[in-house]
Design a protein around this motif. Structure first.
Motif, PDB file in Angstrom:
ATOM      1  N   UNK A  89      14.281  28.589  91.280  1.00 18.65           N
ATOM      2  CA  UNK A  89      13.471  28.826  90.087  1.00 18.65           C
ATOM      3  C   UNK A  89      14.143  28.154  88.894  1.00 18.65           C
ATOM      4  N   UNK A  90      13.324  27.492  88.080  1.00 18.34           N
ATOM      5  CA  UNK A  90      13.816  26.790  86.897  1.00 18.34           C
ATOM      6  C   UNK A  90      13.071  27.263  85.658  1.00 18.34           C
ATOM      7  N   UNK A  91      13.782  27.275  84.527  1.00 19.02           N
ATOM      8  CA  UNK A  91      13.233  27.692  83.244  1.00 19.02           C
ATOM      9  C   UNK A  91      13.462  26.567  82.241  1.00 19.02           C
ATOM     10  N   UNK A  92      12.425  26.165  81.499  1.00 17.22           N
ATOM     11  CA  UNK A  92      12.609  25.048  80.556  1.00 17.22           C
ATOM     12  C   UNK A  92      13.551  25.418  79.415  1.00 17.22           C
ATOM     13  N   UNK A  93      14.552  24.615  79.222  1.00 24.10           N
ATOM     14  CA  UNK A  93      15.543  24.844  78.174  1.00 24.10           C
ATOM     15  C   UNK A  93      14.895  24.782  76.789  1.00 24.10           C
ATOM     16  N   UNK A  94      13.877  23.925  76.640  1.00 25.42           N
ATOM     17  CA  UNK A  94      13.201  23.754  75.347  1.00 25.42           C
ATOM     18  C   UNK A  94      12.559  25.063  74.875  1.00 25.42           C
ATOM     19  N   UNK A  95      12.079  25.898  75.802  1.00 22.03           N
ATOM     20  CA  UNK A  95      11.481  27.183  75.430  1.00 22.03           C
ATOM     21  C   UNK A  95      12.498  28.046  74.686  1.00 22.03           C
ATOM     22  N   UNK A  96      13.711  28.092  75.186  1.00 22.22           N
ATOM     23  CA  UNK A  96      14.746  28.933  74.571  1.00 22.22           C
ATOM     24  C   UNK A  96      15.244  28.346  73.262  1.00 22.22           C
ATOM     25  N   UNK A  97      15.336  27.012  73.195  1.00 20.63           N
ATOM     26  CA  UNK A  97      15.739  26.382  71.931  1.00 20.63           C
ATOM     27  C   UNK A  97      14.697  26.638  70.854  1.00 20.63           C
ATOM     28  N   UNK A  98      13.411  26.506  71.203  1.00 19.89           N
ATOM     29  CA  UNK A  98      12.337  26.766  70.234  1.00 19.89           C
ATOM     30  C   UNK A  98      12.317  28.223  69.811  1.00 19.89           C
ATOM     31  N   UNK A  99      12.567  29.123  70.751  1.00 22.21           N
ATOM     32  CA  UNK A  99      12.609  30.550  70.443  1.00 22.21           C
ATOM     33  C   UNK A  99      13.723  30.851  69.442  1.00 22.21           C
ATOM     34  N   UNK A 100      14.886  30.246  69.652  1.00 23.42           N
ATOM     35  CA  UNK A 100      16.008  30.468  68.740  1.00 23.42           C
ATOM     36  C   UNK A 100      15.719  29.842  67.361  1.00 23.42           C
ATOM     37  N   UNK A 101      15.044  28.703  67.341  1.00 22.00           N
ATOM     38  CA  UNK A 101      14.688  28.093  66.068  1.00 22.00           C
ATOM     39  C   UNK A 101      13.693  28.954  65.300  1.00 22.00           C
ATOM     40  N   UNK A 102      12.718  29.508  66.022  1.00 25.34           N
ATOM     41  CA  UNK A 102      11.704  30.374  65.398  1.00 25.34           C
ATOM     42  C   UNK A 102      12.346  31.639  64.812  1.00 25.34           C
ATOM     43  N   UNK A 103      13.386  32.129  65.471  1.00 26.09           N
ATOM     44  CA  UNK A 103      14.081  33.339  65.010  1.00 26.09           C
ATOM     45  C   UNK A 103      15.095  33.031  63.922  1.00 26.09           C
ATOM     46  N   UNK A 104      15.286  31.746  63.619  1.00 24.87           N
ATOM     47  CA  UNK A 104      16.218  31.347  62.583  1.00 24.87           C
ATOM     48  C   UNK A 104      17.668  31.345  63.027  1.00 24.87           C
ATOM     49  N   UNK A 105      17.891  31.408  64.314  1.00 23.14           N
ATOM     50  CA  UNK A 105      19.254  31.449  64.833  1.00 23.14           C
ATOM     51  C   UNK A 105      19.832  30.046  64.965  1.00 23.14           C
TER      52      UNK A 105
END
Length: 91
Positions: free
Chosen positions: A74-90
């Motif tokens: 199983x693979x998870x796109x790294x871009x999803x987590x980077x975008x999530x952190x950007x949206x949260x301001x982290x």
């Protein structure tokens, strides 16, 4: 008496072709070793989120994170987590 010239047999040719392919794969893997992967696998994500297998399974089944399978992996796109952190301001 005539000397036989040794010509490669089918098995030897096949083995040589396989060896060439494996060498090329090894080269490609070594080049990509230094590059960041575009995807996390289960082990990466468990370490990143500090969760267990069962928790990651529940998160995956709730469709909170995108994923895809290739075979049993199983693979998870790294871009999803980077975008999530950007949206949260982290990030």
């Amino acid at each position: 008496m005539k000397k036989k010239t040794s010509t490669p047999t089918y098995d030897e040719e096949l083995l040589a072709a396989m060896l060439t392919i494996f060498e090329e794969l090894l080269e490609a893997l070594q080049k990509n070793k230094n590059n960041d992967s575009l995807y996390y696998d289960n082990a990466d994500l468990k370490r990143l989120l500090n969760v267990s297998d069962s928790t990651l399974f529940r998160i995956r089944k709730s469709h909170d994170i995108p994923y895809f399978k290739i075979g049993k992996k199983i693979f998870y796109p790294r871009s999803f987590f980077k975008n999530l952190l950007k949206d949260k301001g982290i990030l």
